[in-house]
Design a protein around this motif. Structure first.
Motif, PDB file in Angstrom:
ATOM      1  N   GLY A   1       2.182  -6.326   2.239  1.00 50.96           N
ATOM      2  CA  GLY A   1       3.289  -6.641   1.348  1.00 50.96           C
ATOM      3  C   GLY A   1       4.606  -6.416   2.070  1.00 50.96           C
ATOM      4  O   GLY A   1       4.634  -5.965   3.223  1.00 50.96           O
ATOM      5  N   ASN A   2       5.712  -6.690   1.406  1.00 48.80           N
ATOM      6  CA  ASN A   2       7.007  -6.502   2.062  1.00 48.80           C
ATOM      7  C   ASN A   2       7.279  -5.038   2.391  1.00 48.80           C
ATOM      8  O   ASN A   2       7.920  -4.729   3.394  1.00 48.80           O
ATOM      9  CB  ASN A   2       8.142  -7.081   1.203  1.00 48.80           C
ATOM     10  N   HIS A   3       6.760  -4.112   1.577  1.00 48.23           N
ATOM     11  CA  HIS A   3       6.960  -2.691   1.867  1.00 48.23           C
ATOM     12  C   HIS A   3       6.102  -2.214   3.038  1.00 48.23           C
ATOM     13  O   HIS A   3       6.352  -1.141   3.577  1.00 48.23           O
ATOM     14  CB  HIS A   3       6.619  -1.849   0.638  1.00 48.23           C
ATOM     15  N   ASP A   4       5.106  -3.007   3.415  1.00 48.57           N
ATOM     16  CA  ASP A   4       4.205  -2.616   4.496  1.00 48.57           C
ATOM     17  C   ASP A   4       4.700  -3.062   5.862  1.00 48.57           C
ATOM     18  O   ASP A   4       4.116  -2.699   6.878  1.00 48.57           O
ATOM     19  CB  ASP A   4       2.800  -3.188   4.253  1.00 48.57           C
ATOM     20  N   GLN A   5       5.751  -3.874   5.899  1.00 52.92           N
ATOM     21  CA  GLN A   5       6.288  -4.383   7.148  1.00 52.92           C
ATOM     22  C   GLN A   5       7.519  -3.584   7.571  1.00 52.92           C
ATOM     23  O   GLN A   5       8.446  -3.407   6.781  1.00 52.92           O
ATOM     24  CB  GLN A   5       6.664  -5.863   7.007  1.00 52.92           C
ATOM     25  N   PHE A   6       7.517  -3.135   8.818  1.00 57.15           N
ATOM     26  CA  PHE A   6       8.655  -2.360   9.315  1.00 57.15           C
ATOM     27  C   PHE A   6       9.909  -3.226   9.391  1.00 57.15           C
ATOM     28  O   PHE A   6      11.001  -2.798   9.020  1.00 57.15           O
ATOM     29  CB  PHE A   6       8.329  -1.786  10.697  1.00 57.15           C
ATOM     30  N   TYR A   7       9.736  -4.458   9.861  1.00 53.55           N
ATOM     31  CA  TYR A   7      10.846  -5.397   9.924  1.00 53.55           C
ATOM     32  C   TYR A   7      10.803  -6.329   8.726  1.00 53.55           C
ATOM     33  O   TYR A   7       9.726  -6.778   8.316  1.00 53.55           O
ATOM     34  CB  TYR A   7      10.787  -6.229  11.209  1.00 53.55           C
ATOM     35  N   ARG A   8      11.967  -6.633   8.191  1.00 49.75           N
ATOM     36  CA  ARG A   8      12.024  -7.459   6.996  1.00 49.75           C
ATOM     37  C   ARG A   8      11.413  -8.847   7.220  1.00 49.75           C
ATOM     38  O   ARG A   8      10.687  -9.367   6.383  1.00 49.75           O
ATOM     39  CB  ARG A   8      13.480  -7.605   6.536  1.00 49.75           C
ATOM     40  N   GLU A   9      11.713  -9.471   8.349  1.00 48.59           N
ATOM     41  CA  GLU A   9      11.292 -10.853   8.590  1.00 48.59           C
ATOM     42  C   GLU A   9      10.261 -10.975   9.694  1.00 48.59           C
ATOM     43  O   GLU A   9      10.165 -12.001  10.361  1.00 48.59           O
ATOM     44  CB  GLU A   9      12.520 -11.724   8.908  1.00 48.59           C
ATOM     45  N   SER A  10       9.479  -9.923   9.885  1.00 48.67           N
ATOM     46  CA  SER A  10       8.433  -9.964  10.907  1.00 48.67           C
ATOM     47  C   SER A  10       7.295  -9.041  10.520  1.00 48.67           C
ATOM     48  O   SER A  10       7.513  -7.937  10.036  1.00 48.67           O
ATOM     49  CB  SER A  10       9.001  -9.546  12.268  1.00 48.67           C
TER      50      SER A  10
ATOM     51  N   LEU B   1       0.847  -1.193   0.000  1.00 49.36           N
ATOM     52  CA  LEU B   1       0.000   0.000   0.000  1.00 49.36           C
ATOM     53  C   LEU B   1       0.881   1.242   0.000  1.00 49.36           C
ATOM     54  O   LEU B   1       0.663   2.182  -0.751  1.00 49.36           O
ATOM     55  CB  LEU B   1      -0.906   0.005   1.232  1.00 49.36           C
ATOM     56  N   MET B   2       1.905   1.218   0.872  1.00 51.40           N
ATOM     57  CA  MET B   2       2.861   2.317   0.963  1.00 51.40           C
ATOM     58  C   MET B   2       4.183   1.891   0.330  1.00 51.40           C
ATOM     59  O   MET B   2       4.475   0.706   0.201  1.00 51.40           O
ATOM     60  CB  MET B   2       3.082   2.717   2.426  1.00 51.40           C
ATOM     61  N   ASP B   3       4.983   2.862  -0.037  1.00 50.87           N
ATOM     62  CA  ASP B   3       6.250   2.552  -0.701  1.00 50.87           C
ATOM     63  C   ASP B   3       7.387   2.329   0.286  1.00 50.87           C
ATOM     64  O   ASP B   3       8.209   1.436   0.103  1.00 50.87           O
ATOM     65  CB  ASP B   3       6.628   3.675  -1.659  1.00 50.87           C
TER      66      ASP B   3
END
Length: 363
Positions: free
Chosen positions: A89-98, A54-56
């Protein structure tokens, strides 16, 4: 049980793309307000699924971007009581693996019709079929996700997947890193966000982004997908707006003193690249460039192919040059300096670096 006849599949939206670039955001707003939202209302679409990112940027948010995303985008669904399902999505997560902290949980808080999905979920179409919704798979949720899929009896699957063997962009290399597809063969069809160009292999389809974001999207049709809840058929609704345009100046072939420049009007508000192949008539070139600028483009870059290219001079950096374009330009520049280097191998390495950087920092 409520029957959902049609879903609208909306790919990665990337609010705040290219450093919160105002040109990109203006194009996003125009697409939604002039084309997509009127289409949704006219056709009675009641359920939209946004496929992640959703966000970049995962680490920070520009206040103007957040305000625009909320007032233009989220408020439309709330006001019209249209369900918007947003998966992480991956851009929506603050931590890469969480998925412990996500932008969609924070920004969708307080909205009744905008629903974040941060764990595997399932919806029923009401027509005898079910759809699994899978957010970005990371180290924290991969076992839970695998068990969810293995035990699923759903017909379709939607997610934000990084499968190997697919292209990130139309003119990019095929991704060699990523997940295999064996676990997903059980579904009639799988639809995914993450990669920005539309493509299909077997039962897996990447739906692409709804609009152009970078030069990698040049000459690549964008839009949304309508999914029929009754029979599983799909229909692509193309976005009529284009943002990037390339033109070639070559005065050894064309006499620009007699050229009709009326077609340059299409460059208004666009990002334009002028590729200069030969420039032997300075007056004609000056006239050509004047007409380009008179069309009121948002930005103009000149790529001079008349001189011997060096690594330093080949890359033009400005506020609208995106990371992927810089990498691609670098590959072209290095390859031109040595015929012994394979452009395909260099491009593959650059694409892998870009994909890895996306996962780590959300560029």
């Amino acid at each position: 049980m409520e029957q959902i006849n049609e879903f609208l599949f909306l790919g990665d939206t990337h609010w705040g793309a290219r450093g919160d670039n105002c040109i990109i955001m203006a194009n996003q707003v125009r697409y939604y307000t002039e084309y997509l939202f009127p289409y949704i209302l006219k056709n009675g679409i009641k359920t939209v699924i946004q496929f992640g990112d959703l966000m970049d940027k995962r680490k920070s948010t520009n206040h103007e971007t957040l305000y625009t995303m909320r007032t233009v985008f989220l408020d439309f669904f709330e006001k019209n009581q249209i369900t918007l399902i947003v998966l992480a999505g991956n851009h929506d997560q603050f931590y890469r693996e969480s998925g412990q902290i996500t932008t969609i949980e924070e920004f969708l808080r307080g909205y009744k019709y905008c629903i974040p999905v941060i764990k595997p979920a399932r919806i029923n179409t009401g027509h005898g079929s079910k759809i699994d919704i899978i957010p970005w798979i990371n180290d924290e949720n991969k076992l839970e996700t695998a068990n969810f899929i293995q035990n699923s009896t759903s017909d379709y699957c939607i997610g934000h997947f990084e499968f190997s063997g697919f292209k990130f962009a139309k003119n990019g290399q095929v991704a060699e890193k990523g997940m295999g597809t064996a676990l997903f063969k059980k579904y009639k069809h799988v639809y995914s966000g993450h990669f920005h160009t539309r493509s299909t292999q077997g039962n897996i389809t990447y739906i692409g982004t709804p609009y152009e974001l970078t030069w990698s999207d040049y000459d690549d049709p964008k839009g949304v997908t309508i999914f029929n809840g009754k029979d599983g058929s799909t229909k692509f609704i193309e976005n009529p707006l284009t943002l990037h345009n390339r033109i070639v100046y070559n005065d050894s072939v064309n006499d620009y003193s007699k050229h009709d420049f009326s077609d340059f009007a299409k460059f208004q508000g666009m990002l334009v690249e002028v590729h200069v192949n030969t420039r032997t008539k300075k007056k004609q070139f000056a006239t050509f460039m004047k007409e380009v600028y008179n069309s009121n483009p948002a930005n103009v870059e000149v790529v001079d192919n008349t001189n011997k290219v060096t690594y330093e001079s080949d890359i033009t950096v400005n506020a609208t040059t995106d990371t992927k374009t810089l990498l691609d330009n670098g590959v072209d520049s290095v390859q031109k300096q040595s015929t012994e280097l394979s452009k395909e191998k260099l491009q593959k390495i650059a694409d892998e670096i870009y994909s890895e950087a996306q996962n780590q920092t959300g560029i």
